[in-house]
Design a protein around this motif. Sequence first.
Motif, mmCIF file in Angstrom:
data_model
loop_
_atom_site.group_PDB
_atom_site.id
_atom_site.type_symbol
_atom_site.label_atom_id
_atom_site.label_comp_id
_atom_site.label_asym_id
_atom_site.label_seq_id
_atom_site.Cartn_x
_atom_site.Cartn_y
_atom_site.Cartn_z
ATOM 1 N N LEU A 173 0.825 -1.208 0.000
ATOM 2 C CA LEU A 173 0.000 0.000 0.000
ATOM 3 C C LEU A 173 0.862 1.263 0.000
ATOM 4 C CD1 LEU A 173 -2.762 -1.077 2.587
ATOM 5 C CD2 LEU A 173 -3.000 -0.963 0.103
ATOM 6 N N ASN A 174 1.947 1.239 0.769
ATOM 7 C CA ASN A 174 2.821 2.418 0.835
ATOM 8 C C ASN A 174 3.582 2.640 -0.471
ATOM 9 O OD1 ASN A 174 2.177 3.482 3.363
ATOM 10 N ND2 ASN A 174 3.513 2.042 4.417
ATOM 11 N N GLU A 175 3.948 1.545 -1.140
ATOM 12 C CA GLU A 175 4.625 1.669 -2.447
ATOM 13 C C GLU A 175 3.698 2.377 -3.443
ATOM 14 O OE1 GLU A 175 6.339 -1.117 -6.125
ATOM 15 O OE2 GLU A 175 5.469 -2.080 -4.354
ATOM 16 N N LEU A 176 2.429 1.976 -3.450
ATOM 17 C CA LEU A 176 1.458 2.622 -4.339
ATOM 18 C C LEU A 176 1.217 4.069 -3.918
ATOM 19 C CD1 LEU A 176 -1.263 -0.119 -4.990
ATOM 20 C CD2 LEU A 176 0.326 0.837 -6.643
ATOM 21 N N LEU A 177 1.200 4.305 -2.606
ATOM 22 C CA LEU A 177 0.965 5.664 -2.096
ATOM 23 C C LEU A 177 2.050 6.624 -2.586
ATOM 24 C CD1 LEU A 177 -0.517 7.694 -0.274
ATOM 25 C CD2 LEU A 177 0.718 6.755 1.675
ATOM 26 N N VAL A 178 3.297 6.196 -2.485
ATOM 27 C CA VAL A 178 4.427 7.035 -2.924
ATOM 28 C C VAL A 178 4.292 7.366 -4.410
ATOM 29 C CG1 VAL A 178 6.932 6.990 -3.355
ATOM 30 C CG2 VAL A 178 6.034 6.265 -1.136
ATOM 31 N N LYS A 179 3.882 6.370 -5.199
ATOM 32 C CA LYS A 179 3.804 6.578 -6.646
ATOM 33 C C LYS A 179 2.559 7.379 -7.058
ATOM 34 C CE LYS A 179 6.801 2.806 -7.827
ATOM 35 N NZ LYS A 179 6.994 1.370 -7.906
ATOM 36 N N ARG B 70 -7.750 7.442 -2.140
ATOM 37 C CA ARG B 70 -8.957 7.145 -1.355
ATOM 38 C C ARG B 70 -8.979 5.656 -0.966
ATOM 39 N NH1 ARG B 70 -14.427 6.036 -2.611
ATOM 40 N NH2 ARG B 70 -15.844 6.920 -1.078
ATOM 41 N N GLN B 71 -8.732 4.788 -1.952
ATOM 42 C CA GLN B 71 -8.718 3.346 -1.694
ATOM 43 C C GLN B 71 -7.576 2.960 -0.750
ATOM 44 O OE1 GLN B 71 -11.867 2.454 -2.640
ATOM 45 N NE2 GLN B 71 -11.006 0.541 -3.343
ATOM 46 N N LEU B 72 -6.416 3.588 -0.955
ATOM 47 C CA LEU B 72 -5.279 3.301 -0.076
ATOM 48 C C LEU B 72 -5.585 3.744 1.348
ATOM 49 C CD1 LEU B 72 -2.289 4.342 -2.393
ATOM 50 C CD2 LEU B 72 -3.083 2.025 -1.875
ATOM 51 N N GLY B 73 -6.317 4.859 1.489
ATOM 52 C CA GLY B 73 -6.722 5.322 2.820
ATOM 53 C C GLY B 73 -7.574 4.285 3.526
ATOM 54 N N GLU C 135 3.775 -3.131 -12.386
ATOM 55 C CA GLU C 135 3.963 -2.145 -13.468
ATOM 56 C C GLU C 135 2.760 -2.091 -14.404
ATOM 57 O OE1 GLU C 135 7.470 -2.822 -11.483
ATOM 58 O OE2 GLU C 135 6.354 -4.378 -12.580
ATOM 59 N N SER C 136 2.055 -3.231 -14.567
ATOM 60 C CA SER C 136 0.871 -3.238 -15.432
ATOM 61 C C SER C 136 -0.182 -2.274 -14.901
ATOM 62 C CB SER C 136 0.263 -4.650 -15.517
ATOM 63 O OG SER C 136 1.171 -5.552 -16.060
#
Length: 685
Positions: free
Chosen positions: A297-303, A558-561, A677-678
């Motif tokens: 989740l944090n990896e996606l958040l950063v990006k 929003r979803q990551l939250g 990456e997809s």
Amino acid sequence: MNILTEKFNTPYHSAPFNLIKNEDYLPAFKELIQKSEEEIDAIVNNPASPTFENVIEALAYSGEQLDTVSNIFFNLNSAETSDELQQIAQEVSPILTEYSSKISQNEALFNKIKKVYDEKEKYNLNEEQQMLLNETYKGFVRSGALLNEADKEKLKKINMDLSLKSLQFGQNVLASTNNYFKHITNKADLAGIPEAILEQYAEEAKERNLDGWVVTLQYPSYIPFMTYAENRELRKEIALANGKRSFDGGEFDNQNLIKELLSLKHQKAELLGYKDYADYVLEERMAKSPAKVIDFLNELLVKAKPYADKEIEELKSLAKADGIDEMQAYDHAFYAEKLRKAKYDLNDEELKPYFPLNQVQDAVFGLANTLFGLSFEERNDIPKYHEDVKVYEVFEAGNGKPEDGSNHPEKTFKALLYVDYFPRKGKRAGAWMTSYKNQYTKDGENSRPHISIVCNFSKPTKDTPSLLTFQEVTTLFHEFGHALHGMLANTQYPTLSGTSVKWDFVELPSQFLENFCYEPEFLKTFAKHYKTGEILPDEKIEKIEQSKNFMEGYQTLRQLGFGLLDMNYHTKVGDVESKSVKEFEDEYTKATQLYPVNPETAMSPSFSHIFQGGYSAGYYSYKWAEVLDADAFQYFKENGIFNPEIAAKYKVLLSSGGTKDPMELYKSFRGSEPKVESLLKRAFG
């Protein structure tokens, strides 16, 4: 005679909704629990040496009628509830929980299971049988089979409390949602709202014997208001009401329930030897550990954060032009719609005439035919629980054999499909797929599933059919993806069938199907104006494609939250105890917040996914499954979106249910593991 305890004398032994009376439920549950307990006793008291067949298989097939009645009752409690049904649920839930605990803590039964498990090498088990054995053994251990008697009793009480409190949570949210409505008598207050929505609000007022218009917190009413209403004060008022659901200190407040539920879950995890509830849950997921989920989740958040910040800055400049110096969350949908219109000259209302519900349904049925050879025929003689519901026979092309209730020997009967599309007072908000009966194979007969899709789309009016927003089009495809997982099921055991897969795998089929909604060659086959028959113009199709990733950064955050909040609720036990629900929510969603936080609102008290549904410590699975679906659809895109060979491989994945490890299933389909990456490529280019 109790209709629920007899064999159903209906086509395909479908649920006899028209004959069921509320007073049938409680006695039926009691009788069928007793019958199921007798089946368990027969396994335990069998003098023959324990084997895979007389223990593991016998257990997998036991309690079939009880499962059917449970499915009927709890599905209706979500889709067509009443005060009486909710009262019965309060009585039935502890009885079922006690029954479930009784089985999972039956020492003699577990000893037989353990003997078969310990001696599994001597059985020549196929892959599905091995999976059933492993899942059965693990299921008993995770339900407390290895605990001492005192701890078994503790666990039994915890499960009972969890069952009742989660039920209460959902009832509170429903009541809180239904309790609010905004009565508007001055049409000027509705400036900006399209005529079709006004008509809907007027119908709602009429149903309440009121003049003017009524806005509710039901999704098809609330979302258009927040999107189009120019009256900022009214947007604020209605958003505040939505954000206060079960968070206002009143009769339906859920704040104490949240703490009680989280405490009970933690006690359960500790009792079973786990660090916390997330640790307990994730042992049985693809992700395996809380640390891996948090990292993901944090990896996606950063990006995603830079994209989200950029999107919000664009909206703020629009709001500033209207004299708004500090934009609030209740302004988001309104200005996002303005920006979308400016960028792509698209709004929901101008697209809706091209998406009448019947055409969208025909399209999703047609896609199932193209990819998997399925066809759908409406049956008017199969009982249903509400006049809005429609029932379809689902067939697979080929040389089928005549089945009970089928008049089509040239086709194979695959499933019954119930569709229930419109909101009403007794139906909870949102959209979901469920089943009334699982698929399984026994004594050479493949018993087919009964699947249901439930949504909340705008009802037709006397002048207009039900017209869907584009988001609602994708919602229907999403739920139909789940339905395909159920309808195509082809396994031996009911507990491994259809959507009975690892929780973070279950959203793959649903999210995968949404991708087709953005493909021009497919859209052109069904996006036609309901009055003129005109195909949605190319420039609008192009804009739908371009707008696919509109506000993707915002939506991702929003979803990551939600995912981070859920994971922290189920790992940060000390913080849950020491902080208020509001303080906890604000702290653990802080990194994903893009607007000022309102001190009067909180979403946790209406976060039904994790406090009533099955998403506890599992909300991340939506994003996890997005990686899978983006990667899977990329495979189709590279080879043709209707490619028959790839569709055939994907059909194997769907029909396999939980018979194999999901990563192995995915690799068999795709040839490799999914790549994050997809998703990033699809979302941000």
